[in-house]
Design a protein around this motif. Structure first.
Motif, PDB file in Angstrom:
ATOM      1  N   SER A 124      10.161   1.985  40.571  1.00 43.69           N
ATOM      2  CA  SER A 124       9.311   3.174  40.382  1.00 43.69           C
ATOM      3  C   SER A 124       8.100   2.813  39.531  1.00 43.69           C
ATOM      4  N   GLY A 125       7.147   3.742  39.486  1.00 47.30           N
ATOM      5  CA  GLY A 125       5.992   3.541  38.615  1.00 47.30           C
ATOM      6  C   GLY A 125       6.390   3.609  37.150  1.00 47.30           C
ATOM      7  N   THR A 126       7.398   4.413  36.844  1.00 50.18           N
ATOM      8  CA  THR A 126       7.895   4.495  35.466  1.00 50.18           C
ATOM      9  C   THR A 126       8.542   3.174  35.063  1.00 50.18           C
TER      10      THR A 126
ATOM     11  N   ALA B  16       7.826   0.359  36.330  1.00 47.05           N
ATOM     12  CA  ALA B  16       6.725  -0.600  36.217  1.00 47.05           C
ATOM     13  C   ALA B  16       6.099  -0.537  34.819  1.00 47.05           C
ATOM     14  N   LEU B  17       5.902   0.676  34.308  1.00 46.85           N
ATOM     15  CA  LEU B  17       5.317   0.821  32.965  1.00 46.85           C
ATOM     16  C   LEU B  17       6.244   0.241  31.901  1.00 46.85           C
ATOM     17  N   GLU B  18       7.535   0.533  32.018  1.00 44.27           N
ATOM     18  CA  GLU B  18       8.482   0.043  31.000  1.00 44.27           C
ATOM     19  C   GLU B  18       8.558  -1.481  31.042  1.00 44.27           C
TER      20      GLU B  18
ATOM     21  N   ILE C  43       3.923  12.042  32.333  1.00 42.32           N
ATOM     22  CA  ILE C  43       5.099  11.952  31.457  1.00 42.32           C
ATOM     23  C   ILE C  43       5.402  10.511  31.064  1.00 42.32           C
ATOM     24  N   SER C  44       5.512   9.646  32.083  1.00 41.39           N
ATOM     25  CA  SER C  44       5.950   8.261  31.824  1.00 41.39           C
ATOM     26  C   SER C  44       4.985   7.482  30.947  1.00 41.39           C
ATOM     27  N   CYS C  45       3.719   7.884  30.902  1.00 39.89           N
ATOM     28  CA  CYS C  45       2.748   7.138  30.096  1.00 39.89           C
ATOM     29  C   CYS C  45       3.109   7.251  28.618  1.00 39.89           C
ATOM     30  N   PHE C  46       3.723   8.335  28.240  1.00 37.92           N
ATOM     31  CA  PHE C  46       4.186   8.533  26.859  1.00 37.92           C
ATOM     32  C   PHE C  46       5.603   7.987  26.706  1.00 37.92           C
TER      33      PHE C  46
ATOM     34  N   ILE D 278      -4.434   2.589  30.044  1.00 40.24           N
ATOM     35  CA  ILE D 278      -5.497   3.316  30.747  1.00 40.24           C
ATOM     36  C   ILE D 278      -4.910   3.986  31.979  1.00 40.24           C
ATOM     37  N   VAL D 279      -5.097   5.295  32.099  1.00 39.65           N
ATOM     38  CA  VAL D 279      -4.673   5.997  33.315  1.00 39.65           C
ATOM     39  C   VAL D 279      -5.920   6.232  34.173  1.00 39.65           C
ATOM     40  N   HIS D 280      -5.925   5.669  35.368  1.00 39.72           N
ATOM     41  CA  HIS D 280      -7.004   5.960  36.315  1.00 39.72           C
ATOM     42  C   HIS D 280      -6.583   7.242  37.015  1.00 39.72           C
TER      43      HIS D 280
ATOM     44  N   GLU E 298      -3.406  -1.205  32.716  1.00 41.77           N
ATOM     45  CA  GLU E 298      -3.977  -0.205  33.631  1.00 41.77           C
ATOM     46  C   GLU E 298      -2.851   0.480  34.393  1.00 41.77           C
ATOM     47  N   ASP E 299      -2.739   1.778  34.255  1.00 40.84           N
ATOM     48  CA  ASP E 299      -1.784   2.542  35.061  1.00 40.84           C
ATOM     49  C   ASP E 299      -2.537   3.066  36.282  1.00 40.84           C
ATOM     50  N   CYS E 300      -2.284   2.422  37.411  1.00 44.74           N
ATOM     51  CA  CYS E 300      -3.003   2.735  38.652  1.00 44.74           C
ATOM     52  C   CYS E 300      -2.158   3.602  39.581  1.00 44.74           C
ATOM     53  N   ALA E 301      -1.109   4.233  39.036  1.00 48.22           N
ATOM     54  CA  ALA E 301      -0.157   4.985  39.872  1.00 48.22           C
ATOM     55  C   ALA E 301      -0.859   5.986  40.786  1.00 48.22           C
ATOM     56  N   GLN E 302      -1.924   6.607  40.285  1.00 48.53           N
ATOM     57  CA  GLN E 302      -2.570   7.671  41.059  1.00 48.53           C
ATOM     58  C   GLN E 302      -3.802   7.181  41.818  1.00 48.53           C
ATOM     59  N   SER E 303      -4.067   5.892  41.783  1.00 45.92           N
ATOM     60  CA  SER E 303      -5.385   5.463  42.265  1.00 45.92           C
ATOM     61  C   SER E 303      -5.380   4.147  43.023  1.00 45.92           C
TER      62      SER E 303
ATOM     63  N   PHE F 268       1.659   0.357  39.308  1.00 47.45           N
ATOM     64  CA  PHE F 268       1.411   1.227  40.471  1.00 47.45           C
ATOM     65  C   PHE F 268       2.695   1.984  40.790  1.00 47.45           C
ATOM     66  N   SER F 269       2.549   3.065  41.563  1.00 45.93           N
ATOM     67  CA  SER F 269       3.724   3.852  41.972  1.00 45.93           C
ATOM     68  C   SER F 269       3.667   4.098  43.476  1.00 45.93           C
ATOM     69  N   PHE F 270       4.838   4.101  44.110  1.00 46.45           N
ATOM     70  CA  PHE F 270       4.962   4.489  45.525  1.00 46.45           C
ATOM     71  C   PHE F 270       5.784   5.763  45.651  1.00 46.45           C
TER      72      PHE F 270
ATOM     73  N   GLY G 185       8.853   6.889  48.967  1.00 50.99           N
ATOM     74  CA  GLY G 185       9.782   7.804  48.302  1.00 50.99           C
ATOM     75  C   GLY G 185       9.812   7.508  46.815  1.00 50.99           C
ATOM     76  N   GLU G 186      10.323   6.348  46.470  1.00 50.42           N
ATOM     77  CA  GLU G 186      10.318   5.847  45.088  1.00 50.42           C
ATOM     78  C   GLU G 186      10.027   4.353  45.135  1.00 50.42           C
ATOM     79  N   GLY G 187       9.175   3.902  44.252  1.00 47.52           N
ATOM     80  CA  GLY G 187       8.891   2.466  44.179  1.00 47.52           C
ATOM     81  C   GLY G 187       7.742   2.226  43.224  1.00 47.52           C
ATOM     82  N   GLY G 188       7.546   0.985  42.842  1.00 45.38           N
ATOM     83  CA  GLY G 188       6.455   0.674  41.930  1.00 45.38           C
ATOM     84  C   GLY G 188       6.071  -0.793  42.031  1.00 45.38           C
TER      85      GLY G 188
HETATM   86  C1  LIG Z   1      -0.274   8.079  36.009  1.00 45.05           C
HETATM   87  C2  LIG Z   1       1.156   7.919  36.409  1.00 45.05           C
HETATM   88  N1  LIG Z   1       1.885   6.952  35.825  1.00 45.05           N
HETATM   89  C3  LIG Z   1       3.174   6.745  36.156  1.00 45.05           C
HETATM   90  C4  LIG Z   1       3.795   7.519  37.095  1.00 45.05           C
HETATM   91  C5  LIG Z   1       5.245   7.302  37.357  1.00 45.05           C
HETATM   92  O1  LIG Z   1       5.516   6.903  38.659  1.00 45.05           O
HETATM   93  P1  LIG Z   1       6.966   7.168  39.294  1.00 45.05           P
HETATM   94  O2  LIG Z   1       7.054   8.617  39.637  1.00 45.05           O
HETATM   95  O3  LIG Z   1       6.956   6.262  40.490  1.00 45.05           O
HETATM   96  O4  LIG Z   1       7.977   6.744  38.297  1.00 45.05           O
HETATM   97  C6  LIG Z   1       3.085   8.545  37.738  1.00 45.05           C
HETATM   98  C7  LIG Z   1       3.741   9.398  38.744  1.00 45.05           C
HETATM   99  O5  LIG Z   1       3.370  10.502  38.993  1.00 45.05           O
HETATM  100  C8  LIG Z   1       1.733   8.752  37.378  1.00 45.05           C
HETATM  101  O6  LIG Z   1       1.016   9.723  37.933  1.00 45.05           O
END
Ligand SMILES: Cc1ncc(COP(=O)(O)O)c(C=O)c1O
Length: 413
Positions: A71-73, A75-77, A99-102, A141-143, A167-172, A191-193, A202-205
């Motif tokens: 997941s993208g979460t 990926a951040l962790e 949420i996950s950025c915090f 950084i959140v794009h 760089e959190d590119c989850a949305q971009s 990144f997030s899928f 569905g879920e992925g990163g």
């Molecule tokens: C900016 C940002 N970072 C991280 C995430 C987390 O991604 P995921 O839902 O795949 O865990 C999201 C998901 O909405 C997001 O918008």
């Protein structure tokens, strides 16, 4: 504009273009009976799907290493831990972020330090100088929603201070800044899928980096501390073993994400063309401005943001557009971290000793209250978000533009 209402277009991004390509790759995984990425029935040939996704992803972004995760979460962790961030450290992140950025920062034991956005809805680069302390290790950084943050001043300021840029590119996914894809400007990118994203399984990163040490650590952190032979063909193992989580991607998820990745540029061209049509129609309207896009050439274009001059116009503007069957939002899934329950809670972590805020006498402390973020408060109370997507047509875009003109006349006076 006639008085007949146009039916609402179907909102959404990558999920709307799932088709024969995704089916074919998923069927391939199923027919080979190999849903696990690292081994299957044939010991001589490990399953190909996630490996192919990683290869195409790093080529697409223009970077050296890509690691698929669950997941993208995750990926951040993984990315934060791979950079070595932990207790006693501080990470600057916009209050206006997912949420996950915090939570990802808190789960490393580090302290998120909340920053203001500017009228690009991304980090105001000047916030780094205002908020950096000797404990600052990274800026996240959140794009936001398809639009690149202003990476040049951000990277210059952060690196001058010895601070990592994540760089959190989850949305971009796909967006560019000064001709280069986002995810190539900082030290690490994620990144997030997830379902709502530009490309979804569905879920992925994904974690990407040019740093071989960070890549090796990320591999171990995502796979129970293992460093499997496949990764050793990319970089021989040099980093010591360490305890890791289990954030692997399955071959089934990899198959869908791979087919989706190949569709991103097509969706981006489509959304950009629609966005241009809407912007042409609403150009010069008084009482509102549009989101500042630092590099319009690289904008994905799947969501237009209008800032209304007065906050009290936002409700009526939203209601009238909604009544005209225009998909729009006066808020999104993102809202300021300081308003979220897990931030307001005195019991932030499952064990008190894990909280980076455990020594605060009063909570919320300064820096975690709405009154500390006048610009974020102001900007996010005055916007209307207008999504676009692959199933929208040129006629839909023209209708949206006409409706905005009509509602502006009624409301902005
Ligand atoms: C900016 C940002 N970072 C991280 C995430 C987390 O991604 P995921 O839902 O795949 O865990 C999201 C998901 O909405 C997001 O918008």
């Amino acid at each position: 504009m006639s008085d007949s209402l146009r039916p609402r277009p179907v909102p959404g991004l990558g999920a709307n273009v799932i088709g024969a390509e995704e089916e074919a790759l998923v069927l391939d995984v199923l027919r080979r009976k190999e849903p696990f990425r690292y081994y299957g029935l044939n010991p001589a040939a490990p399953p190909p799907m996630v490996a192919q996704l990683e290869r195409e992803f790093r080529e697409y972004i223009g970077t050296d290493y890509a690691l698929a995760v669950s997941s993208g979460t995750a990926a951040l962790e993984v990315a934060l831990a791979a950079m070595g961030i932990g207790p006693g450290d501080e990470v600057i992140v916009t209050a206006w972020s997912w949420i996950s950025c915090f939570t990802a920062i808190v789960r490393t034991g580090a302290r998120p330090v909340l920053a203001e956005i500017d009228d690009s809805l991304n980090l105001d680069p000047a916030e780094i100088a205002r908020l950096a302390t000797p404990r600052t290790r990274a800026v996240l950084i959140v794009h936001y929603q398809g639009v690149a943050a202003d990476m040049e001043p951000i990277v210059l300021e952060a690196h001058r201070r010895g601070i990592f840029v994540l760089e959190d590119c989850a949305q971009s996914l796909g967006a560019r800044y000064r001709g280069r894809r986002i995810g190539t400007w900082g030290d690490v990118a994620t990144f997030s899928f997830q379902y709502n994203k530009v490309a979804t399984c569905g879920e992925g990163g994904m974690v990407t980096t040019r740093d071989r040490r960070i890549y090796q650590r990320a591999v171990r952190l995502s796979d129970l501390g293992n460093y499997r032979p496949y990764h050793a063909t990319i970089v021989p193992a040099q980093e010591p073993a360490m305890v890791g989580g289990q954030f692997r991607m399955s071959e089934l998820a990899g198959a869908v994400a791979l087919a989706q990745l190949r569709k991103v540029d097509g969706m981006m061209a489509h959304c950009r063309a629609l966005q241009a049509r809407v912007l042409t129609k609403i150009k010069g309207l008084t009482g509102l401005t549009t989101r500042r896009i630092v590099d319009p050439d690289g904008d994905f274009g799947f969501e237009i943001y209008l800032f209304l001059e007065r906050a009290e116009w936002t409700g009526p503007f939203h209601e009238r557009l909604t009544a005209l069957n225009v998909n729009c939002g006066a808020r999104t899934g993102t809202y300021p971290q300081y308003n979220r329950d897990y931030v307001k809670s005195p019991q932030m972590t499952h064990h008190p000793a894990l909280s980076p805020f455990r020594d605060e006498a009063v909570w919320p402390a300064p820096g975690y209250r709405a009154e500390d973020f006048p610009r974020t408060e102001d900007l996010t109370k005055r916007f209307i978000a207008l999504p676009l997507g692959p199933l929208y047509t040129a006629e839909d875009a023209d209708y949206i533009g006409d409706c905005v003109v009509r509602v502006q006349r009624e409301v902005c006076r």
